[in-house]
Motif scaffolding. Structure first.
Motif, PDB file in Angstrom:
ATOM      1  N   ALA A  72      -6.814  -2.793  -3.115  1.00 39.40           N
ATOM      2  CA  ALA A  72      -5.961  -3.005  -2.116  1.00 39.40           C
ATOM      3  C   ALA A  72      -6.277  -2.686  -0.860  1.00 39.40           C
ATOM      4  O   ALA A  72      -5.983  -3.392  -0.052  1.00 39.40           O
ATOM      5  CB  ALA A  72      -4.806  -2.300  -2.749  1.00 39.40           C
ATOM      6  N   LEU A  73      -7.095  -1.368  -0.823  1.00 40.82           N
ATOM      7  CA  LEU A  73      -7.347  -0.845   0.542  1.00 40.82           C
ATOM      8  C   LEU A  73      -8.423  -2.115   1.293  1.00 40.82           C
ATOM      9  O   LEU A  73      -8.121  -2.326   2.326  1.00 40.82           O
ATOM     10  CB  LEU A  73      -8.201   0.277   0.255  1.00 40.82           C
ATOM     11  CG  LEU A  73      -8.064   1.466   1.381  1.00 40.82           C
ATOM     12  CD1 LEU A  73      -6.750   1.774   1.698  1.00 40.82           C
ATOM     13  CD2 LEU A  73      -8.842   2.402   1.038  1.00 40.82           C
TER      14      LEU A  73
ATOM     15  N   ALA B  71      -7.056   3.406 -11.920  1.00 39.04           N
ATOM     16  CA  ALA B  71      -6.147   3.598 -10.727  1.00 39.04           C
ATOM     17  C   ALA B  71      -6.965   3.595  -9.389  1.00 39.04           C
ATOM     18  O   ALA B  71      -6.623   2.910  -8.244  1.00 39.04           O
ATOM     19  CB  ALA B  71      -5.333   4.733 -10.828  1.00 39.04           C
ATOM     20  N   LEU B  72      -8.129   4.316  -9.531  1.00 40.45           N
ATOM     21  CA  LEU B  72      -8.912   4.352  -8.295  1.00 40.45           C
ATOM     22  C   LEU B  72      -9.535   2.873  -7.903  1.00 40.45           C
ATOM     23  O   LEU B  72      -9.428   2.637  -6.750  1.00 40.45           O
ATOM     24  CB  LEU B  72     -10.214   5.090  -8.531  1.00 40.45           C
ATOM     25  CG  LEU B  72      -9.835   6.665  -8.576  1.00 40.45           C
ATOM     26  CD1 LEU B  72     -11.228   7.568  -8.754  1.00 40.45           C
ATOM     27  CD2 LEU B  72      -9.275   7.227  -7.283  1.00 40.45           C
TER      28      LEU B  72
ATOM     29  N   MET C 125      -6.440  -4.707   2.584  1.00 37.35           N
ATOM     30  CA  MET C 125      -5.785  -4.580   3.648  1.00 37.35           C
ATOM     31  C   MET C 125      -6.683  -4.532   5.068  1.00 37.35           C
ATOM     32  O   MET C 125      -6.317  -4.994   6.179  1.00 37.35           O
ATOM     33  CB  MET C 125      -5.086  -3.009   3.482  1.00 37.35           C
ATOM     34  CG  MET C 125      -3.886  -3.080   2.750  1.00 37.35           C
ATOM     35  SD  MET C 125      -2.972  -1.329   3.143  1.00 37.35           S
ATOM     36  CE  MET C 125      -2.578  -0.876   1.327  1.00 37.35           C
TER      37      MET C 125
ATOM     38  N   VAL D 199      -8.083   0.210  -8.486  1.00 35.55           N
ATOM     39  CA  VAL D 199      -7.011  -0.537  -8.018  1.00 35.55           C
ATOM     40  C   VAL D 199      -6.889  -0.422  -6.408  1.00 35.55           C
ATOM     41  O   VAL D 199      -6.437  -1.270  -5.510  1.00 35.55           O
ATOM     42  CB  VAL D 199      -5.487  -0.509  -8.415  1.00 35.55           C
ATOM     43  CG1 VAL D 199      -4.521  -1.180  -8.136  1.00 35.55           C
ATOM     44  CG2 VAL D 199      -5.885  -1.253 -10.094  1.00 35.55           C
ATOM     45  N   MET D 200      -6.766   0.949  -6.023  1.00 34.28           N
ATOM     46  CA  MET D 200      -6.408   1.618  -4.944  1.00 34.28           C
ATOM     47  C   MET D 200      -7.476   0.890  -3.829  1.00 34.28           C
ATOM     48  O   MET D 200      -7.249   0.430  -2.642  1.00 34.28           O
ATOM     49  CB  MET D 200      -6.369   3.075  -4.628  1.00 34.28           C
ATOM     50  CG  MET D 200      -5.376   3.475  -5.212  1.00 34.28           C
ATOM     51  SD  MET D 200      -5.396   5.363  -5.606  1.00 34.28           S
ATOM     52  CE  MET D 200      -5.695   6.012  -3.798  1.00 34.28           C
TER      53      MET D 200
ATOM     54  N   TYR E 171      -8.010 -11.017   2.716  1.00 32.95           N
ATOM     55  CA  TYR E 171      -8.047 -11.326   1.110  1.00 32.95           C
ATOM     56  C   TYR E 171      -9.049 -12.696   1.301  1.00 32.95           C
ATOM     57  O   TYR E 171      -9.627 -12.992   0.208  1.00 32.95           O
ATOM     58  CB  TYR E 171      -6.850 -11.871   0.519  1.00 32.95           C
ATOM     59  CG  TYR E 171      -6.126 -10.615   0.228  1.00 32.95           C
ATOM     60  CD1 TYR E 171      -6.529  -9.760  -0.868  1.00 32.95           C
ATOM     61  CD2 TYR E 171      -5.046  -9.980   1.061  1.00 32.95           C
ATOM     62  CE1 TYR E 171      -5.727  -8.554  -1.265  1.00 32.95           C
ATOM     63  CE2 TYR E 171      -4.480  -8.543   0.706  1.00 32.95           C
ATOM     64  CZ  TYR E 171      -4.616  -8.057  -0.566  1.00 32.95           C
ATOM     65  OH  TYR E 171      -4.151  -7.056  -0.563  1.00 32.95           O
TER      66      TYR E 171
END
Lengths: 290, 358
Positions: free
Chosen positions: A110-111, A103-104, A114, A106-107, A118
């Motif tokens: 994504a961060l 999960a970390l 952002m 993925v975060m 990409y």
């Protein structure tokens, strides 16, 4: 395929494998110390590459300054990650910890998407260009990756075996409780181990930047490194290095042989090894006994 | 908290002993049965997607919740189920036969994968499933004659006994029946020797083994049942998606399944259902959030995966028992008021001694 092509592919593979090995080094380091498999290590590597890029190019500090600052930032990030998040998970079930690190990851990915977007970005490094050796044309950056891996491995080996801190780390990774009783500050050491692993990962990301460029997609290197570490036998550093080199060398040849499955051969090799030899080539983990 | 004394065999094998819980489950089933009367066709098809996710979550729950083996690649089995089902239908196999067959195909692949990693530490399985999912996504793309490659493949409509099921409410009842049947099956499985062996495996492999549980077999059985159910979910989902392409079954989907069972509550059947509700509403919630947040953040593509990750991490750190666990604590609080203590809900920590001996 001629032998020069084969040699060329081998060297490309070795360079690629060295990159994986640098990332895998971090995994195994953390795994040995805490029994945690950090699935977010590829993301740490990506973050490191982005940090170097930010400092070196977006802020215009130049490559060397940017590299130093970027790697240092990742060291701090690794320390903070352990101190703030992973330390809470001591004593929880292993599967929860795996899910948490994924999960970390993925975060983080994504961060990064952002913040930096990409699209792949170019990091200008001082070691660009090619070298010609006896009819072979080799990119300098690939040689630098190989050399960097050797230097870092040797440095880590010396650090672990010669310095007081390194020996304390070894003690902590062999038996946390016993080390704690011998006045080794285990909690802080584990955080330092996370910091070192993150710094090595950042270095890997930076060294591989000329080949892979810098984008959130390079986190795939992390999973390939994981595959390499499994192939070699997860618990041992030499095994992991060997496995990563093996995967790195095998990949370009297999890609050449059957392109439709390009990019996923590392995983196929790993699954194959798991079926044939579940402990990896150099087994290091053993079943727990009462 | 009431203490229940088991006074008869019928009472012992009863699934819902608590009258309150029996009433709640009964109401829920009644509501589910009456839903086609209340909802429009569009909302009903959304609900059917929810049913698919509930089935898939149930499958993953068997593996991760009950057996304690993490799978990061369960979407691959959704894919295998979906593609196998589509292929069987195109070969002219009737729906009712094709559905379990698709489950069996996924289950067989899953058992093979479980066999590969059953002898080793839990994390090998986690890594193997992760690699498997990435591999399968590429294989789905490359195996064009079977899967239509990246162009995708059209899923034939559901046909029962020669009648094509057209209206949404008919297929809704079909899906609901499958879900209820599987929930009932998994609840019964938990009472069976294999089911109890799985839970023993999760709690401690060492003690399970010393009680005579065959660890490797237990893991393979868990993997088979889990992937079988997930394969059926994939087959059902195929009809909802109408069109299958490899990207549908990527890592994001696996993550969604994982999010579901973590948020719902690991190790409970209700957890899978609650998690599916949560996941079904999540896209809408994210849409709302996008509107509220400043444009710079709200329009980012990465917002959705970021929130997925953040929700999983938050639950793992702060409420590992998930929403269902929170609800149980709340109920305990009401039942034992004013005697509720925080300590009665504290998780026991387990300090794993290292598995290495060198």
């Amino acid at each position: 395929m001629q032998w020069t092509d084969a040699l060329q592919l081998t060297i490309i593979g070795l360079a690629q494998g060295s990159g994986y090995a640098l990332v895998a080094l971090g995994f195994v380091f953390i795994y040995r110390a805490t029994e945690i498999v950090n699935f977010a290590h590829g993301e740490l590597m990506m973050l490191g590459a982005f940090m170097v890029l930010t400092f070196a190019e977006l802020w215009g500090l130049g490559f060397w300054m940017g590299a130093a600052l970027g790697i240092l930032t990742l060291g701090v990030a690794g320390y903070a990650l352990d101190a703030a998040v992973m330390r809470r998970m001591i004593g929880e079930s292993q599967s929860s910890v795996f899910i948490l690190t994924v999960a970390l990851g993925v975060m983080l990915k994504a961060l990064a998407g952002m913040i930096w977007g990409y699209g792949p970005r170019n990091l200008t490094v001082p070691f660009q260009g090619t070298v010609e050796v006896g009819g072979l044309v080799i990119a300098t950056s690939r040689i630098v990756v190989i050399a960097g891996t050797i230097v870092i491995c040797a440095g880590l080996y010396l650090f672990l075996s010669r310095t007081k801190l390194g020996v304390a780390m070894q003690a902590a990774s062999q038996n946390q409780l016993a080390a704690y009783y011998s006045r080794v500050p285990v909690k802080r050491l584990v955080s330092v181990i996370w910091a070192i692993s993150a710094m090595v990962a950042a270095t890997a990301g930076m060294l591989m930047a000329p080949v892979t460029q810098v984008s959130p997609e390079i986190t795939a290197v992390g999973i390939k490194a994981l595959a390499g570490a499994v192939v070699g036998g997860f618990g041992s550093i030499p095994g992991a290095l060997l496995g990563c080199l093996l995967i790195g060398v095998a990949e370009p040849f297999l890609d050449y042989a059957y392109p439709p499955l390009q990019g996923v051969y590392a995983y196929a090799i790993m699954l194959l090894v798991l079926v044939v030899r579940p402990d990896g080539l150099i087994p290091q983990t053993f079943r727990k006994k009462v | 908290m009431r203490t229940l004394f088991k006074t008869s065999y019928a009472f012992d094998i009863n699934h819902l002993v608590d009258p309150g819980e029996r009433a709640r489950v009964g109401l829920l089933i009644l509501l589910a049965l009456g839903l086609p009367l209340l909802l429009s066709d569009y909302a009903l098809s959304e609900t059917m997607m929810f049913l698919c996710y509930a089935v898939a979550g149930l499958g993953l729950m068997v593996l991760t919740g009950f057996t304690g083996q993490v799978s990061f690649g369960h979407a691959a089995f959704l894919g295998i189920g979906g593609y196998a089902h589509t292929w069987f239908l195109m070969q002219g196999v009737p729906f009712l036969l094709s559905l379990p067959l698709a489950g069996l195909v996924a289950g067989a692949v899953g058992a093979l994968l479980g066999r590969a990693a059953s002898k080793m530490h839990g994390f090998y399985l986690a890594i193997a499933t992760l690699a498997f999912a990435i591999l399968m996504e590429t294989v789905f793309g490359a195996a064009e004659p079977l899967t239509g490659g990246h162009m995708g493949i059209e899923v034939p409509p559901i046909a029962l006994f020669g009648h094509v099921v057209e209206s949404a409410w008919q297929s809704y009842y079909l899906y609901l029946a499958v879900l209820l049947f599987l929930v009932w099956g998994v609840a019964n499985m938990n009472r069976s020797p294999s089911g109890r062996a799985m839970i023993a495996l999760r709690d401690s492999e060492t003690s399970a083994q010393s009680l005579g549980v065959n660890i490797a077999r237990g893991k393979i059985v868990a993997f088979f049942i889990s992937t079988f159910i997930t394969g059926i979910a994939g087959a059902l989902m195929a009809h909802q998606l109408m069109y299958l392409s490899p990207e549908t079954f990527g890592l994001n989907e696996s993550l969604k399944l994982l999010l579901m069972i973590v948020v719902g509550g690991l190790g409970t059947i209700s957890g899978a259902i609650i998690g599916a509700v949560f996941v079904s509403f999540l896209p809408n919630a994210i849409e709302v959030l996008r509107g509220v947040l400043p444009a710079g953040i709200g329009e980012q593509v990465g917002l959705e995966p970021f929130l997925f990750g953040a929700i999983i991490a938050g639950f793992i750190i702060f409420e590992p028992d998930g929403l269902y666990g929170r609800w149980r604590k709340f109920r305990l609080f009401l039942e034992t008021y004013p005697y509720y203590k925080r300590a009665s809900a504290v998780r026991q920590k387990r300090y794993l001694k290292t598995g290495r001996f060198r």
